[in-house]
Design a protein around this motif. Structure first.
Motif, PDB file in Angstrom:
ATOM      1  N   GLU A   1      -2.306  28.799  44.859  1.00  0.00           N
ATOM      2  CA  GLU A   1      -3.130  30.008  44.754  1.00  0.00           C
ATOM      3  C   GLU A   1      -2.747  30.832  43.529  1.00  0.00           C
ATOM      4  OE1 GLU A   1      -4.239  33.915  47.516  1.00  0.00           O
ATOM      5  OE2 GLU A   1      -2.633  32.542  48.101  1.00  0.00           O
ATOM      6  N   ARG A   2      -3.733  31.156  42.681  1.00  0.00           N
ATOM      7  CA  ARG A   2      -3.575  31.977  41.475  1.00  0.00           C
ATOM      8  C   ARG A   2      -2.677  31.334  40.418  1.00  0.00           C
ATOM      9  NH1 ARG A   2      -3.217  35.867  45.564  1.00  0.00           N
ATOM     10  NH2 ARG A   2      -0.954  35.910  45.358  1.00  0.00           N
ATOM     11  N   ALA A   3      -2.390  30.047  40.544  1.00  0.00           N
ATOM     12  CA  ALA A   3      -1.525  29.384  39.557  1.00  0.00           C
ATOM     13  C   ALA A   3      -2.258  29.190  38.231  1.00  0.00           C
ATOM     14  CB  ALA A   3      -1.063  28.027  40.088  1.00  0.00           C
ATOM     15  N   ASP A   4      -1.553  29.454  37.129  1.00  0.00           N
ATOM     16  CA  ASP A   4      -2.118  29.215  35.803  1.00  0.00           C
ATOM     17  C   ASP A   4      -2.075  27.734  35.448  1.00  0.00           C
ATOM     18  OD1 ASP A   4      -2.442  32.017  35.419  1.00  0.00           O
ATOM     19  OD2 ASP A   4      -0.305  32.156  34.924  1.00  0.00           O
ATOM     20  N   SER A   5      -1.056  27.046  35.957  1.00  0.00           N
ATOM     21  CA  SER A   5      -0.914  25.611  35.714  1.00  0.00           C
ATOM     22  C   SER A   5      -0.134  24.986  36.853  1.00  0.00           C
ATOM     23  CB  SER A   5      -0.194  25.341  34.384  1.00  0.00           C
ATOM     24  OG  SER A   5       1.136  25.853  34.426  1.00  0.00           O
ATOM     25  N   VAL A   6      -0.376  23.684  37.082  1.00  0.00           N
ATOM     26  CA  VAL A   6       0.346  22.954  38.123  1.00  0.00           C
ATOM     27  C   VAL A   6       0.849  21.635  37.555  1.00  0.00           C
ATOM     28  CG1 VAL A   6      -0.944  23.973  40.030  1.00  0.00           C
ATOM     29  CG2 VAL A   6      -1.763  21.867  38.981  1.00  0.00           C
ATOM     30  N   ALA A   7       1.942  21.152  38.114  1.00  0.00           N
ATOM     31  CA  ALA A   7       2.502  19.873  37.700  1.00  0.00           C
ATOM     32  C   ALA A   7       3.181  19.231  38.898  1.00  0.00           C
ATOM     33  CB  ALA A   7       3.503  20.050  36.559  1.00  0.00           C
TER      34      ALA A   7
END
Length: 255
Positions: free
Chosen positions: A119-125
């Protein structure tokens, strides 16, 4: 250790008359120093107590119990294969990083986790088996069901098959996740109750278990853990039924 009163005696000759003269009164500065020291000691004691409480809470008996059970389950070949499909996902928001749990699905090459993780993350990895991070994008979310589908820019080998429908109450399941900072913890439980929006699991679920797959004995995912519930008669895990996972993946493929 308590000392004998006789050991406290110390004689160095007769006292001088000036030894009995009153000294100068203590300054308020010395009083303030004593107060600061008392406050510092009190705060240090509180921190030590809080740290000790956290350690006791984290490593209480049931924690050791599920770690021991996980060690035994992890010897099974099928459990080892499932563990390879379960990993951590990193979400970055405004420079702040947090980690959650998720797993790869066999077939559509989708990574399933909870909505509250991304939620509301600018980027994920997603963390690979080698410990590297593979960049991904959030393709679909279901805020109400607390589900999210993430796609990676690179292909991931292996995954767990989704069951077509949720298993019935009384079915045994194995939950694999990263609770309390541990990795690849596998534990056995059962489905206590099935509802339209959730499955109630009689299985150890703690902080970090969210996003873990609940896998049937047939080796198929029947639900995705999203929370826990503590009641008078025990602690239960809550999982999203697999039907909703199918729906969210279909929404992704139809975009």
């Amino acid at each position: 250790m308590r000392r004998d009163e006789g050991n406290d005696e110390h004689v160095e000759g007769e006292p001088e008359p000036e030894d009995f003269e009153p000294g100068p009164p203590r300054s308020s500065k010395n009083k303030r120093r004593g107060l600061f020291r008392a406050v510092a000691v009190l705060m240090t004691g509180m921190l030590i107590f809080q740290s000790a409480y956290y350690l006791i809470d984290t490593f209480r008996l049931d924690t050791w119990s599920f770690l021991t059970a996980s060690y035994q389950l992890s010897k099974q070949e099928d459990v080892q294969q499932w563990q390879q499909a379960v990993t951590k996902i990193r979400a970055t928001e405004n420079g702040e990083t947090s980690f959650g749990t998720g797993f790869f699905v066999e077939g559509p090459d989708a990574f399933i986790t909870n909505y509250h993780v991304v939620e509301r993350a600018d980027s994920v990895a997603v963390e690979t088996e080698e410990g590297d991070l593979a960049e991904g994008t959030v393709e679909a979310v279901d805020e109400q069901a607390d589900l999210a589908v993430v796609m990676l820019k690179e292909k991931w080998e292996g995954g767990i098959t989704l069951a077509k429908t949720s298993a019935s109450a009384g079915s045994d399941v194995i939950i694999i996740g990263n609770p309390l900072g541990f990795s690849d913890v596998a534990n056995r439980g059962s489905i206590v109750e099935t509802e339209k929006s959730r499955l109630v699991l009689d299985a150890p679920v703690f902080n970090g278990s969210s996003g873990s797959p609940a896998i049937t004995e047939a080796g198929k995912v029947t639900g995705v853990v999203f929370a826990s519930s503590t009641e008078e008669n025990g602690r239960y895990g809550l999982a999203v039924p697999v039907e909703r996972v199918h729906e969210l993946i279909n929404e992704t493929e139809n975009k």
